[in-house]
Design an enzyme around this catalytic site. Structure first.
Site, PDB file in Angstrom:
ATOM      1  N   SER A   1      17.047  60.552 -38.034  1.00 22.43           N
ATOM      2  CA  SER A   1      15.817  60.207 -39.137  1.00 22.43           C
ATOM      3  C   SER A   1      15.298  59.006 -39.309  1.00 22.43           C
ATOM      4  O   SER A   1      14.806  58.294 -38.443  1.00 22.43           O
ATOM      5  CB  SER A   1      16.340  61.272 -40.481  1.00 22.43           C
ATOM      6  OG  SER A   1      15.136  61.232 -41.183  1.00 22.43           O
TER       7      SER A   1
ATOM      8  N   ASP B   1       8.524  59.343 -40.253  1.00 22.61           N
ATOM      9  CA  ASP B   1       9.875  58.871 -40.041  1.00 22.61           C
ATOM     10  C   ASP B   1      10.177  58.916 -38.589  1.00 22.61           C
ATOM     11  O   ASP B   1       9.669  59.854 -37.892  1.00 22.61           O
ATOM     12  CB  ASP B   1      10.820  59.415 -40.783  1.00 22.61           C
ATOM     13  CG  ASP B   1      11.134  60.902 -40.840  1.00 22.61           C
ATOM     14  OD1 ASP B   1      10.050  61.486 -40.309  1.00 22.61           O
ATOM     15  OD2 ASP B   1      12.172  61.357 -41.267  1.00 22.61           O
TER      16      ASP B   1
ATOM     17  N   ASP C   1      10.005  64.555 -39.865  1.00 26.25           N
ATOM     18  CA  ASP C   1       9.960  65.636 -40.592  1.00 26.25           C
ATOM     19  C   ASP C   1       9.176  65.206 -42.203  1.00 26.25           C
ATOM     20  O   ASP C   1       8.917  66.020 -42.805  1.00 26.25           O
ATOM     21  CB  ASP C   1      11.104  66.296 -40.787  1.00 26.25           C
ATOM     22  CG  ASP C   1      12.146  65.311 -41.630  1.00 26.25           C
ATOM     23  OD1 ASP C   1      12.032  64.153 -41.490  1.00 26.25           O
ATOM     24  OD2 ASP C   1      13.247  65.834 -41.802  1.00 26.25           O
TER      25      ASP C   1
ATOM     26  N   ASP D   1      12.053  61.169 -37.082  1.00 24.66           N
ATOM     27  CA  ASP D   1      12.202  62.784 -36.508  1.00 24.66           C
ATOM     28  C   ASP D   1      10.719  63.436 -36.866  1.00 24.66           C
ATOM     29  O   ASP D   1      10.669  64.586 -36.999  1.00 24.66           O
ATOM     30  CB  ASP D   1      13.538  63.239 -36.519  1.00 24.66           C
ATOM     31  CG  ASP D   1      13.759  63.584 -38.309  1.00 24.66           C
ATOM     32  OD1 ASP D   1      13.128  62.905 -39.031  1.00 24.66           O
ATOM     33  OD2 ASP D   1      14.557  64.650 -38.459  1.00 24.66           O
TER      34      ASP D   1
HETATM   35 MG    MG Z   1      13.514  62.790 -41.200  1.00 24.65          MG
END
Ligand code: MG
Length: 452
Positions: free
Chosen positions: A96, A239, A243, A241
């Protein structure tokens, strides 16, 4: 028994606290619990991504699972295809927003939501007890690559917004993909929504040469400058990844996560009478104001995106959100999704006919103060009991730490999940009120430390 999972999956320093052996055994444990069946895998652009994905894949095959390899993709893209393909589980290799030397592994259940604490405990039990399924030679799984996940995901996001209305406005958007997988989705999504797109940090590179992958204001200097220099309507930063999405207004100001979440909530919640909003106790008064205005009910949860997702699914809530800018839109999927949040934000700009800074200026303003209180590690857990006794009879929420509610603001005291300290988070109508509430919280924590 040791612990494998932290607050958001498994994280560690590559080849030190997170090794190939761990990935291999984790893959075996996931396959043992969810197999035999299909398991989808994906990864972000981090170093070691290929190494860990291949280890997990080999392990899954050995337990009799077959693997659908989505390749490099945002976590929400993998989460989207897991239920669509009828997978028994999903595995994403990502850390992340952590610094470049970290990698990690998130495990997703058949519904696309990261597994609950209960399932984590089952996986840990198999992992540490080494009770792995090991199938016969004729039942080893197979691997197939799956190239259309991102196409399907982008189409799904577009189906939840007014594409033609957005296209008419011809907005200019700067997307900062943090040298990771957000760049594979959001620039294309924005282009398909008729926006003129300028991409920053769009080359995938696990060294993260462009910026730190956490989309905090101090890491978004290039994006802020680019938005102003180009005269763009909005800047979008993901960020590692993707999400999460953080937004920059046309004046180059970074929105706080609770502001972007509140703006979306103000549009989504009034669509249905008696909507339900799910949010952790760490969320502030702004989101309460927006929910009250919309006649919506708030369901509080413990801090953590996974808890919010499971609660949303359980009660069928209309929207979820966190103060760090994570937004969950269940008609699409009940998980944080940076691309969906970005699409909702440009739709808002197109339909409201106002600039982002104008929209933000219409929101009530609250000041906040965050303080860390170091505590003796051996006392960390008993402090909660003492705090509960000290605050008995007060207007409070005790789902996760202790949150005290007052007319002029609130203060939340909760232990850090990873360090020997307690966090004190206060919010009030003025900075002075927030500071005073925070000082009161710190005093209460220190009193509690003395009592144990
Ligand atoms: Mg993330």
């Amino acid at each position: 028994m040791g612990r494998l999972f932290g607050t958001n999956g498994i994280r560690g320093l590559i080849n030190q606290s997170l090794t190939v052996d761990m990935a291999l055994n984790l893959g075996k444990a996931v396959g043992t619990i969810s197999g035999p069946g299909l398991v989808a895998t994906a990864r972000d652009s981090r170093m070691g991504g290929e190494m860990f994905t291949r280890a997990v894949t080999s392990a899954l095959l050995a337990t009799g699972c077959s693997v659908v390899d989505v390749g490099m993709a945002p976590t929400p893209t993998l989460q989207f295809v897991v239920p669509k393909l009828g997978c028994a589980a999903g595995v994403v290799v990502t850390a992340s927003h952590n610094p470049p030397e970290f990698n990690g592994i998130k495990v997703v259940g058949p519904d696309g939501i990261e597994v609950s604490r209960e399932t984590e405990l089952r996986i840990e039990d198999v992992y540490f007890g080494r009770r792995f399924t090991n199938v016969g030679w004729d039942r080893i799984g197979t691997v197939r690559t799956y190239d259309s996940a991102i196409d399907q995901f982008i189409d799904a996001v577009k189906s939840h917004v007014g594409v033609e209305a957005i296209q008419k406005r011809k907005l200019t958007v700067v997307v900062d993909g943090a040298n990771s997988v957000g760049s594979l989705v959001t620039p294309r999504l924005m282009r398909e929504l008729g926006c003129k797109v300028i991409s920053l940090n769009a080359q995938l590179d696990g060294a993260f040469p462009g910026r730190n992958p956490e989309p905090l204001p101090e890491n978004l200097e290039s994006l802020r400058r680019a938005v102003v220099a180009i005269g763009a309507d909005v800047g979008i930063a993901h960020d590692g990844d993707a999400d999460r999405a953080t937004f920059v207004d046309e004046k180059g100001q970074v929105l706080w996560g609770d502001q972007s979440f509140a703006l979306i909530a103000a549009r989504v919640l009034p669509k249905k009478r008696g909507s339900t909003l799910v949010t952790p106790v760490s969320s502030g008064r702004l989101i309460e104001d927006v929910a009250r205005e919309a006649g919506a009910r708030i369901v509080w949860t413990e801090v953590g995106s996974v808890v919010v997702s499971h609660k949303l699914k359980e009660i069928g809530g209309e929207l979820g959100g966190e103060e760090n800018g994570g937004v969950f839109y269940p008609p699409h999927q009940p998980v944080r999704d940076g691309a969906m949040t970005a699409a909702q934000t440009v739709e808002m700009l197109a339909l409201e006919g106002k600039t982002l800074s104008e929209l933000v200026s219409q929101l009530p303003h609250y000041a906040s103060t965050k303080t860390k209180v170091p505590v003796p590690p051996e006392k960390r857990n008993q402090i909660l009991d003492a705090l509960l006794r000290l605050t008995e009879g007060q207007n409070r929420v005790t789902l996760d730490g202790v949150k005290l509610l007052y007319d002029e603001g609130w203060v939340l005291m909760r232990p850090s999940g990873t360090e020997p300290l307690w966090r004190c988070f206060a919010e009030g109508r003025s900075q002075d009120t927030a500071d005073k509430l925070s000082q009161m919280g710190v005093k209460l924590i220190l009193e509690a430390v003395d009592k144990v």
